[in-house]
Design an enzyme around this catalytic site. Structure first.
Site, PDB file in Angstrom:
ATOM      1  N   SER A 172      -9.889   0.507  30.327  1.00  0.00           N
ATOM      2  CA  SER A 172     -10.667  -0.682  30.680  1.00  0.00           C
ATOM      3  C   SER A 172     -10.732  -0.770  32.198  1.00  0.00           C
ATOM      4  CB  SER A 172      -9.997  -1.940  30.115  1.00  0.00           C
ATOM      5  OG  SER A 172     -10.540  -3.115  30.683  1.00  0.00           O
ATOM      6  N   TYR A 228      -2.479  -7.221  28.751  1.00  0.00           N
ATOM      7  CA  TYR A 228      -3.653  -6.387  28.470  1.00  0.00           C
ATOM      8  C   TYR A 228      -3.872  -5.361  29.587  1.00  0.00           C
ATOM      9  CZ  TYR A 228      -8.471  -5.063  27.418  1.00  0.00           C
ATOM     10  OH  TYR A 228      -9.612  -4.350  27.129  1.00  0.00           O
TER      11      TYR A 228
END
Length: 577
Positions: A448, A461
């Site tokens: 990401s 995350y």
């Protein structure tokens, strides 16, 4: 002539006054496959493919005009496409007068076979056509015109890339330099070119002197056909079933040259193979033969649109929705067999159904990637029932938002179990199989922009994605000697359902639902679909690109992190989430 059905038998076929040396093996009672070689090869380049197919096919090869033992044209005008196409039909009529033949072609063999396949009435003589690394020049002419009329950044990039790949075509049009280069240097250097650029073991196809003579004469193929055809492309359609095998490491023919091919060949099956331009025939002949056999068998059974049971195999985790589903579909549309897994079996089965609508084989499994034993069992099942994958996309992931102090140990464990350990389990289980197989492959790990874009509200995350980023870097170095590529994909804000299932630290159930709805609306407003990420994943596999930031914010964050890490850290402090 040698042997009965097992040996190679030679005959001569005349086409427009020119003798063509034809070589046959296998039982003539079996379906006939005609193999057409390219430049600067002879029929010998097909040795491995022919030996494999001869077990259940009548295999026919011939030296094209001006090559090997065939006759030499009197001049450039006798290298025209219409004569080359007529040669193929003449050979087909001679070796199989009562039944249509299956044609398989490579390089310039494909270019000239397209001429025959797109001739009106070709279906009466040609049962199917498998093409590798050789476009129809008329189709290519229309492809170029379309991009020049609509010069989008993507179209301009494609024209530039293919232009660089085709540098030699310009060189072949130089009146003195091209033949001199072949005579003085390239013929002797050819074994080194195959070894160093093509990653194949050079083998004697014909004597060096013959190679030199054939190569010099064969330059007329380019001069007689390239510019005239591409400048004034004809409308060349065919109803012959066509199997396009894209070679993923082809140094000369880009995969995007086949964009829109369905317009000209509506009965099109797309397949791909992890091979260079010549290694497909010289190193992976058995694999090519398997693809041809599967295609001819389906055609004979009247199943032109049935999914293939051989060829590239792609595994996608978290394939039930979002980027996973889009990626599975993107590979299926290129003819790959697809295996998807997801914790939600029903959604995985829906993805498989959509993949099968493209004509590809697809299968669905329920797997929780956070369970290492379950992933190991899944990998063993895939290998036993479908084979070792060529591509594995570790996509499964979950979203979570919360500062470090807000995020509980249980929430940390859940995020790391899926986002990091799920990738570790997939890389270990399938990477081991790829290494043991010994023929290369590619692993794609979904990270990401958060992997290098710090945020005080994405502690768990961002940490999981940064770990995936570094894991991929380490794995890439380890697997490189095994010809297994590793790509790290770093999307930014993508409109998927991960926002509707993300969790948030320190919120009640009602507050969680409201926050999910708010973030989902934000991501939807951004309007970046998962299909665009899938396209980048496919491209990364085809090109071997190691790190792919996808969205503009992802690219900007990566660039800023390189230019001014302090500014990036300062921005993280201001981020309110």
């Amino acid at each position: 002539m040698t042997g009965a059905h097992g040996g190679i038998r030679r005959r001569t076929v005349h086409s427009h006054g020119l003798p063509l040396a034809v070589y046959e093996q296998g039982d003539p009672a079996h379906p006939t496959v005609v193999l057409v070689h390219g430049y600067p090869d002879t029929h010998a380049v097909w040795d491995d493919v022919a030996a494999d197919l001869a077990a259940d096919h009548h295999v026919v090869r011939y030296d094209v005009r001006g090559a090997g033992a065939s006759g030499v044209p009197a001049g450039r005008h006798e290298y025209r496409l219409e004569l080359l196409g007529a040669d193929l039909l003449a050979v087909a009529d001679a070796v199989s007068p009562d039944h249509p033949v299956h044609v398989v072609a490579h390089d310039w063999g494909s270019v000239q076979s397209w001429e025959a396949v797109t001739t009106p009435g070709a279906r009466q003589r040609i049962a199917s056509y498998t093409t590798m690394s050789g476009p129809c020049l008329d189709h290519m002419g229309h492809w170029i015109r379309h991009r020049l009329r609509r010069p989008t950044p993507r179209h301009l990039r494609q024209l530039l890339v293919q232009g660089l790949h085709s540098w030699y075509i310009t060189a072949f049009h130089l009146p003195v330099l091209a033949p001199a280069t072949w005579r003085l240097w390239l013929a002797r250097a050819w074994p080194r070119v195959l070894r160093d650029l093509e990653a194949v073991r050079p083998r004697p196809g014909h004597p060096q002197a013959t190679l030199k003579q054939d190569a010099v004469r064969g330059i007329e193929l380019y001069r007689a056909n390239m510019r005239p055809t591409i400048r004034r492309p004809r409308e060349r359609h065919t109803d012959v079933p066509v199997q396009l095998i894209t070679l993923r490491r082809d140094h000369y023919v880009s995969d995007f040259l086949s964009d829109g091919l369905e317009r000209w060949a509506p009965k099109l099956t797309r397949r791909s193979l992890d091979a260079t331009h010549w290694s497909a025939l010289l190193e992976k002949g058995a694999t090519v033969a398997g693809m041809v056999r599967d295609f001819t068998t389906r055609i004979a059974a009247g199943h032109e649109h049935a999914p293939p049971d051989s060829g590239e195999l792609v595994v996608v985790t978290g394939g039930g929705s979002g980027i996973g589903r889009a990626t599975a579909l993107a590979f299926a549309e290129q003819g790959a067999r697809v295996v998807v897994c997801d914790r939600d079996l029903e959604s995985a089965e829906r993805t498989a159904e959509l993949c099968m609508l493209t004509g590809s084989a697809a299968h669905a499994y329920r797997v929780d990637v956070s369970d290492g034993a379950a992933v190991d069992a899944f990998a063993a099942t895939v290998a036993a029932e479908h084979g070792v994958p060529d591509v594995v996309v570790n996509n499964a992931g979950i979203g979570h938002s919360g500062t470090f102090l807000q995020t509980t140990e249980k929430e940390w464990q859940r995020v790391l179990d899926v986002n990091l350990w799920g990738v570790i389990h997939g890389c270990r289980a399938f990477g081991t199989l790829m290494v043991e197989r010994g023929t290369g492959g590619h692993i794609v790990n979904l990270a990401s922009a958060a992997a290098y874009l710090p945020s005080k509200v994405l502690a768990a995350y961002a940490t999981s994605k940064a770990a995936v980023y570094m894991l991929s870097d380490c794995l890439r170095a380890e697997l490189a000697p095994h010809r297994i590529g590793v790509s790290t994909i770093c999307p930014g804000i993508i409109d998927t359902n991960i926002t509707r299932t993300s969790t948030f630290s320190g919120l009640t159930a009602d507050e969680q639902a409201a926050k999910q709805a708010k973030v989902s609306k934000l991501y939807a407003r951004r309007g970046f679909p998962p299909e665009k990420v899938a396209a980048q994943i496919v491209r990364a596999v085809r090109t071997g690109k190691p790190v792919v930031p996808v969205t503009i914010e992802s690219k900007a964050a990566r660039l800023l992190g390189r230019l001014s890490p302090a500014l990036l850290r300062r921005a993280a402090q201001l981020n309110a989430g």
